[in-house]
Design a protein around this motif. Structure first.
Motif, PDB file in Angstrom:
ATOM      1  N   TRP A  15       0.835  -1.202   0.000  1.00 51.61           N
ATOM      2  CA  TRP A  15       0.000   0.000   0.000  1.00 51.61           C
ATOM      3  C   TRP A  15       0.871   1.254   0.000  1.00 51.61           C
ATOM      4  CZ3 TRP A  15      -3.519   2.839  -1.508  1.00 51.61           C
ATOM      5  CH2 TRP A  15      -4.126   3.859  -0.780  1.00 51.61           C
ATOM      6  N   LEU A  16       1.978   1.219   0.756  1.00 50.76           N
ATOM      7  CA  LEU A  16       2.902   2.351   0.751  1.00 50.76           C
ATOM      8  C   LEU A  16       3.483   2.574  -0.638  1.00 50.76           C
ATOM      9  CD1 LEU A  16       5.122   2.306   3.938  1.00 50.76           C
ATOM     10  CD2 LEU A  16       4.228   4.321   2.779  1.00 50.76           C
ATOM     11  N   ARG A  17       3.896   1.475  -1.257  1.00 51.40           N
ATOM     12  CA  ARG A  17       4.498   1.615  -2.582  1.00 51.40           C
ATOM     13  C   ARG A  17       3.464   2.056  -3.613  1.00 51.40           C
ATOM     14  NH1 ARG A  17       8.996  -3.305  -2.820  1.00 51.40           N
ATOM     15  NH2 ARG A  17      10.516  -2.148  -1.585  1.00 51.40           N
ATOM     16  N   TYR A  18       2.219   1.566  -3.454  1.00 55.63           N
ATOM     17  CA  TYR A  18       1.177   2.028  -4.371  1.00 55.63           C
ATOM     18  C   TYR A  18       0.957   3.530  -4.227  1.00 55.63           C
ATOM     19  CZ  TYR A  18      -0.571  -2.139  -6.693  1.00 55.63           C
ATOM     20  OH  TYR A  18      -0.685  -3.212  -7.523  1.00 55.63           O
ATOM     21  N   ARG A  19       0.949   4.016  -2.975  1.00 52.00           N
ATOM     22  CA  ARG A  19       0.772   5.457  -2.798  1.00 52.00           C
ATOM     23  C   ARG A  19       1.933   6.223  -3.433  1.00 52.00           C
ATOM     24  NH1 ARG A  19      -0.458   6.247   3.408  1.00 52.00           N
ATOM     25  NH2 ARG A  19       0.461   4.165   3.527  1.00 52.00           N
ATOM     26  N   ALA A  20       3.119   5.666  -3.326  1.00 58.15           N
ATOM     27  CA  ALA A  20       4.273   6.341  -3.938  1.00 58.15           C
ATOM     28  C   ALA A  20       4.123   6.414  -5.451  1.00 58.15           C
ATOM     29  CB  ALA A  20       5.561   5.607  -3.565  1.00 58.15           C
ATOM     30  N   VAL A  21       3.706   5.314  -6.088  1.00 61.48           N
ATOM     31  CA  VAL A  21       3.582   5.392  -7.551  1.00 61.48           C
ATOM     32  C   VAL A  21       2.419   6.284  -7.964  1.00 61.48           C
ATOM     33  CG1 VAL A  21       4.723   3.179  -7.999  1.00 61.48           C
ATOM     34  CG2 VAL A  21       2.237   3.249  -7.874  1.00 61.48           C
ATOM     35  N   ILE A  22       1.397   6.423  -7.105  1.00 60.27           N
ATOM     36  CA  ILE A  22       0.317   7.366  -7.431  1.00 60.27           C
ATOM     37  C   ILE A  22       0.866   8.799  -7.439  1.00 60.27           C
ATOM     38  CG2 ILE A  22      -1.853   8.367  -6.611  1.00 60.27           C
ATOM     39  CD1 ILE A  22      -2.618   5.511  -5.682  1.00 60.27           C
ATOM     40  N   CYS A  23       1.709   9.115  -6.441  1.00 60.00           N
ATOM     41  CA  CYS A  23       2.369  10.436  -6.444  1.00 60.00           C
ATOM     42  C   CYS A  23       3.134  10.635  -7.757  1.00 60.00           C
ATOM     43  CB  CYS A  23       3.342  10.568  -5.279  1.00 60.00           C
ATOM     44  SG  CYS A  23       2.546  10.556  -3.668  1.00 60.00           S
ATOM     45  N   THR A  24       3.833   9.593  -8.176  1.00 58.61           N
ATOM     46  CA  THR A  24       4.571   9.669  -9.435  1.00 58.61           C
ATOM     47  C   THR A  24       3.630   9.974 -10.590  1.00 58.61           C
ATOM     48  OG1 THR A  24       6.112   8.044  -8.580  1.00 58.61           O
ATOM     49  CG2 THR A  24       6.129   8.390 -10.945  1.00 58.61           C
TER      50      THR A  24
END
Lengths: 379, 323
Positions: free
Chosen positions: B203-212
Motif C-alpha cells: 500500500w505504501l508503494r502504491y501510494r508512492a507510484v500514485i504520487c509519481t
C-alpha cells in the motif's frame, strides 16, 4: 524472482504460459483497435493476409524478421547474464557505421563475397565497441547498465547524425547519407528461395543476412548451453554469488556477455544497410533494437523461441504496413503498442496467470506437479 | 548591459526548459525512494501530455486538461505498480513496456480522434496555462539589473512553473518531515522492517507510484498546455530519461534534483542559443555535441567520477513477505 512460485510442468512453463500471455496482449491490442472505431477481427485478417498472403509479403516479413532475430539474440545473451541491454538500438546504429566503412572502402575493388565477411566483422566490432563502455562501467564501477545503455542510445543518435552530416555525406549532396555502394556492397537477395517454393516475388529486400541470422541463432544456442563460457554467463546470471564462489571473474563475464550482445545487435545493420538500402541513412534502425526486447522476452531468451518470435514481429511489421493502407486509422504505430503490450504481459506480468494455472493443473493432475509444488507451497 | 540582457534571456529559457525535467524527476523521486524503479517516466509524461492536449482541446479548459493528464498518468503508474508490486515483475521491463504503449497509443488515438497527423488541435488562450505577471513587474522593468531579473526572469511564467518550483520544498517536507515520508523512505531501504512494524509495504508503494502519476501528469501538461499550444507526437523527446538522469545525478534528494534539472535545462538553452555561432577559444561546437552532453554527463557521473550515486537499497527488488 521465481522463488515465490512453485514449478509448473515444462510444457506449461514453456508452452502454455507464453501463449496465454501473448493472447492477452493481443486481446488488449484488439481493444485499442475497437477504440479507434475499427473491427479487430477484420484488422487481424488483413494483417495476417498482408504478412503471409503472397510470396512478396512473405519475403518482406522475413526481411523484417532478420533484423529482429539479431536484436532479439542480443537482448537474450545479456539476459542470461542478468544484464538488461536496452542499448541494442544504439549498438545497431553504430554497427551500421562499421558496415558502411567496410563497404565504402572495398565495394569497388572486391566482390561481395569478400566484402561480406569484412562487413560482418565491421558490424560486430563497432556494435561491440558501443556496448563495451556501458559494460566496463557496470563491471568495474557499478553504474547501472540500463541507464548507461539508454544514454548511449541517445549519444549514438547524436554521433551518427554528426558523422553523416559532416563526414560521410558526399560533397554536393543535401541528404544526410553516404553515397550508394556499388556492386561489391550489395548482398544477394534470397527471393529465389521463395520462388523455388512456387511463390512469386516481384522485388523484396529479403537477403543473405537472413541465413546469417539463423546461423547466429544456432551459435548462440551452442554458446549458452554447450560451452564453458555460456555456463559461466548463465551462472553469473542466476546467482552472482555462486559465480564468484566458483571462481568466475564477474568483471570478465559481464564484459564478455555485453560484447557478444553488442556484436549481435551491430550485425542487425547488415540487413538494411548492405542488404536493402545499400547506403547508410539516418535512423535506419527504426526501432528494431527495441523490438528485440519484446522478441527476447517472448522467446524466453532461447534461440528456438526467438526465431519464431522474430518472425511474428516481422509479420506485425509487414502486415501492419498493409493494414495502414486498408484502415487509415491504424498506422504502423499500432505495432509499437503491441510491442509494449507483449513486453508488459510476457515480461513484467509473466507470473500473473501462474498461480491460477498452477491451481488448475494441480487439481486436474496432482502428480504432474511433482515434489516441487508441495515444497513451494509449504516453504 | 547587452551581455547581461542575453544572460537573462538565457536563464529565462533555462527555467522554462527545466520545468518538465523537474516535475518528472520529482515524480521519479517518490517512486524510486519507495523502492520501485521507474524508467517509464517518459511514457507517463507523454501520455499525460496527450491527454492534456486532447481534453483541453475538447473542453476548452486547461484545468480539465491537467485533470485528464493526471488521471491517465496515474492509471499508467498503477499498471506499473500492478506489475512490479502485486505481481513482482521486473520493474525495468514494466517501465519499458509503458514507454512503448504510451508512444504508440498517443499517435494512434491522436490520429483517430483529431486527424491532424498525430497532433491535437491548436489550443486557444483559455485552453492553456498562460503567463502570470507578478505584481509590479511592469513598473520595475526599468530598474537596472534587479528590475530586469524580476520582470524578465521571475515574472511571466505559467502557473505550472511556479508550482514545479514550490513542489521542491514541499517534496522535501513530505519526505523528511512527515510520517508518510519516513515510511516511504524506509520501505525503499528495508521493506522487511516496515512490514515487521505492521505497515503494508504494498500500500505504501502504491501510494508512492500514485504520487509519481500525479507529477508526471503535471509534467506532460506543462509540455502541451504551457510550453506549446497542443500535443505533438513524441513531444517528450527523451526528457523522461534526462529527468531520470537528473534524479540519479542528484542522488535521490529533492533540492539537488532541482539544481540538476536547472543544469540540464541550462545546457539545453545554451545549445539552442549558440547554435551556429562560434564560441571564443573553442570555435564552432557541433549542435549534436551539445545535445549529447546531458547524456554524456550522466554516464560520467554514474561511473562514479563525480561522487558516487547510491540508489535506495531495496530499489528494483520486489518485496516477498516471509512465510
Amino acid at each position: 524472482m521465481s522463488a515465490p512460485y512453485a514449478k509448473l510442468p515444462a510444457w506449461a512453463d514453456y508452452g502454455l504460459i507464453p501463449l496465454i500471455n501473448l493472447a492477452v496482449a493481443f486481446l488488449v491490442a484488439g481493444l485499442v483497435v475497437m477504440l479507434v472505431g475499427e473491427n479487430p477481427f477484420r484488422a487481424a485478417v488483413i494483417l495476417v493476409d498482408g504478412a503471409l498472403g503472397r510470396g512478396q509479403n512473405i519475403a518482406y516479413t522475413l526481411y523484417y524478421a532478420t533484423s529482429f532475430i539479431f536484436t532479439g539474440l542480443a537482448v537474450a545473451v545479456a539476459f542470461h547474464c542478468s544484464l538488461f541491454n536496452i542499448g541494442g538500438e544504439g549498438q545497431a546504429y553504430v554497427g551500421g557505421l562499421g558496415v558502411a566503412v567496410v563497404c565504402l572502402a572495398f565495394d569497388s575493388i572486391l566482390p561481395w563475397w569478400l566484402v561480406f565477411p569484412l562487413a560482418v566483422a565491421g558490424a560486430a566490432v563497432f556494435g561491440a565497441a558501443w556496448a563495451f563502455i556501458p559494460a566496463y562501467f557496470q563491471a568495474k564501477r557499478g553504474s547501472h547498465i540500463v541507464i548507461t545503455t539508454i544514454m548511449f542510445n541517445f549519444i549514438a543518435a547524436s554521433l551518427m547524425v554528426y558523422l553523416l552530416v559532416n563526414v560521410l555525406k558526399p560533397a554536393g549532396s543535401q541528404a544526410p547519407q553516404t553515397r550508394t555502394f556499388v556492386e561489391g556492397g550489395h548482398l544477394p537477395k534470397l527471393n529465389w528461395m521463395l520462388e523455388a517454393l512456387g511463390l512469386s516475388v516481384r522485388s523484396a529486400p529479403f537477403n543473405l543476412s537472413f541465413l546469417l541470422a539463423l546461423l547466429a541463432a544456432f551459435l548462440v544456442w551452442v554458446l549458452i548451453w554447450r560451452t564453458r563460457l555460456g555456463y559461466e554467463i548463465r551462472m553469473r546470471g542466476f546467482s552472482p554469488k555462486a559465480a564468484r564462489y566458483a571462481g568466475v571473474s564477474e568483471t570478465k563475464i559481464i564484459i564478455i556477455a555485453m560484447l557478444i550482445s553488442g556484436a549481435l545487435a551491430g550485425m542487425m545493420a547488415l540487413n538494411p544497410v548492405m542488404g536493402d538500402q545499400n547506403r547508410l541513412q539516418i535512423d535506419f534502425v527504426t526501432g528494431a533494437g527495441f523490438v528485440g526486447i519484446a522478441v527476447a522476452l517472448m522467446g524466453r531468451s532461447h534461440p528456438a523461441g526467438i526465431v519464431p518470435a522474430a518472425i511474428l514481429f516481422g509479420m506485425l511489421y509487414q502486415g501492419g504496413a498493409e493494414l495502414a493502407f486498408e484502415m487509415p486509422n491504424i498506422s504502423r504505430d499500432m505495432i509499437v503498442i503491441i510491442q509494449g503490450l507483449v513486453i508488459l504481459f510476457a515480461g513484467a506480468l509473466e507470473h500473473m496467470f501462474r498461480p491460477t494455472l498452477q491451481a488448475a493443473i494441480a487439481s486436474l493432475s496432482p502428480r504432474s506437479m511433482g515434489a516441487e509444488a508441495r515444497q513451494g507451497e509449504g516453504g | 548591459m547587452d551581455f547581461f540582457h542575453t544572460l537573462i534571456l538565457l536563464l529565462d529559457s533555462t527555467v522554462r526548459l527545466s520545468v518538465p525535467l523537474l516535475l518528472a524527476a520529482l515524480a521519479g523521486l517518490y517512486s524510486e525512494r519507495s523502492g520501485v524503479f521507474d524508467i517509464g517516466l517518459e511514457g507517463k509524461m507523454l501520455a499525460g501530455a496527450f491527454a492534456a492536449g486532447a481534453a483541453a482541446a475538447v473542453t476548452g479548459s486547461a484545468w480539465a486538461g491537467l485533470g485528464a493528464a493526471m488521471l491517465i498518468s496515474i492509471f499508467l503508474a498503477l499498471v506499473h505498480g500492478f506489475a512490479s508490486i502485486t505481481h513482482r515483475g521486473n520493474q525495468i521491463v514494466s517501465g519499458v513496456a509503458i514507454n512503448f504503449i504510451a508512444a504508440g497509443s498517443t499517435i494512434i488515438l491522436g490520429q483517430a480522434w483529431f486527424r491532424q497527423g498525430g497532433r491535437t488541435p491548436s489550443l486557444s488562450a483559455g485552453g492553456r496555462f498562460g503567463a502570470i505577471e507578478l505584481p509590479f513587474a511592469d513598473a520595475v522593468r526599468d530598474v537596472p539589473i534587479l528590475g530586469e531579473i524580476y520582470s524578465e526572469l521571475l515574472s511571466g511564467h505559467s502557473l505550472l512553473v511556479y508550482a514545479a518550483f514550490l513542489l521542491v520544498p514541499f517534496t522535501w517536507w513530505v519526505l523528511f518531515r512527515t510520517r508518510f515520508g519516513l515510511r516511504l523512505r524506509a520501505v525503499g531501504e528495508n521493506p522487511a522492517a516496515v512490514d515487521t512494524a505492521g505497515i503494508s509495504v504494498s500500500w505504501l508503494r502504491y501510494r508512492a507510484v500514485i504520487c509519481t502519476g500525479i507529477l508526471t501528469g503535471m509534467a506532460g501538461s506543462y509540455l502541451s498546455l504551457a510550453q506549446n499550444a497542443g500535443f505533438v507526437k513524441d513531444m517528450t523527446a527523451g526528457r523522461g530519461f534526462i529527468a531520470l538522469a537528473a534524479l540519479i545525478f542528484a542522488k535521490w534528494k529533492p533540492v539537488p534534483v532541482m539544481f540538476a534539472c536547472l543544469l540540464f535545462g541550462f545546457l539545453d538553452a545554451f545549445a539552442i542559443r549558440v547554435q551556429g555561432t562560434p564560441l571564443p577559444l573553442i570555435g564552432q561546437v557541433p549542435v549534436q555535441f551539445m545535445q549529447a552532453l546531458p547524456y554524456v554527463l550522466t554516464v560520467v557521473l554514474l561511473a562514479g567520477f563525480i561522487g558516487k550515486a547510491i540508489p535506495p537499497r531495496a530499489g528494483g527488488v520486489p518485496y516477498v513477505k516471509e512465510r
